[in-house]
Design a protein around this motif. Sequence first.
Motif: not given
Length: 488
Positions: A166, A170, A241, A393, A395-396
């Motif tokens: 992950w 990114h 993830t 993540d 908050s994602g």
Amino acid sequence: MNRDLVSALATVSLVSSSLAAGCTSDPPPADAFVSDEDAGSVFPDAGIPQPVDAGPPDAFRRSYDVGSFARIPESEAAAGRASCAFGRGAYPWETIGEEHPIGADIPIRHWFVLMQENRSFDHYFGTMPGVEGLPEGGATNPGGDGSPVSTFHQTDYCTEDTHHSWGAGHQQWNEGANDGFVRNNDPNGRRAMGWYDGSDLPFYWDLYRTFAMSDHHHCSLLGPTWVNREYFLSGTSFGMTENDPIPAARLPGDDFIVFNGLERAGVTWRIYHDSLPFVWGPYGAWGTSAPVRRNIRDFSRFFSELESGDVADVTYIDPTWDFSAGVEATDEHPHANIQQGQAWVREIVTRIMASPIWRDSAIILTYDEWGGFYDHVAPPEACSPGDFPPDADPSGDFDRLGFRVPLVVVSPWSRPGYVSDRVTDLSSITRLLETRYLLPAMSGRDANAWPLLDMFDFTTRSFETPPDLEEAVVDSARMDACLATWGS
């Protein structure tokens, strides 16, 4: 990556230590897992599928009675998919326009789904004419000192693994710049920029150019094998993830994997595995329950059952991803020899073509993720599955696809020489099966996915007589070089 499957299985309490080490390829005894009674609670109405012979060529049975339904125009359906308007439970007639076939109007009786490992589109097909491949003159990424590192023709067939977690994905994406491949893989990050061509992979290049391929098919997220394969089977990774088992509490009571819907619809299915079946890893008690294991078979049985016509409606084939197989593993995951996997796939494809069920079959071949190898197309935005935020993540959201991976549809009904530019992901394959058997979507991702229908022409069997395809010889000198570097 699924080299992690062998070691990670050791963390799943239901799997014996011998399986975690990959010492046996047959399912363990039933009493090593949950009881049939307990398994029925997570997989209701399961039973042993009956053999399906080739039968009359047009004797397609209706899967099950879904009642009456109305179709909508494709313009309306496409607008809904583009705006992520559809969610879990959406049926194909609600998400696919009336201009396209669904259900029994799709004349495919036998589906074969093969998913290989860790190769990006540009890595395998970036120099193929007629596709959106590498820019003319190649592409570059900055190295650790900032100097440009160019794409190049890789001559080693067994390479060191490249990062594809992950976090690594990114970093390589870098908000769409796609410029983190070399730095993320240093030292020797240059290996991430290598590509192969038709001289290295002659069968693959011939297969993809002959049948219908896509140059805009993506893995489902910027993450490793397990979570991408979960999108492939479930339309979501349930917030996962990394390569870890899915917590049982995150699985809905039903329809959390495509096999649930197939079973309920009366559609027979099987998984053939060449070392370990993937579902034993992330899906815990469900994957190892007795009703599920009745549908799991060792790959050594596949060819004889194929030739006899003892074939399920839907067949998934897992490659050898046992680390002990080394460079001779068939999954194409580094450091496996790429030609070894190509030869394994060729035998499967050509044997299906020679079987009595070819004229009513379709083979879907793709890769679970990009594996850390360069691709120049930035992953686009995607529809969220709508269940859990990413563990990495909180908050994602899961609102972006991963990098491009190869995809080809091999069938008598394939559009000859067709290159699809529709944006799809691994859940599109699941949506294709849901479309054929009129199953509801399992998440917002597969509900809004395009189901690859443009890659077929159901008005004519262009390949009723299978074409002659290039051989897939494993170059002995290259294999010797692999063995010299990596051992057996």
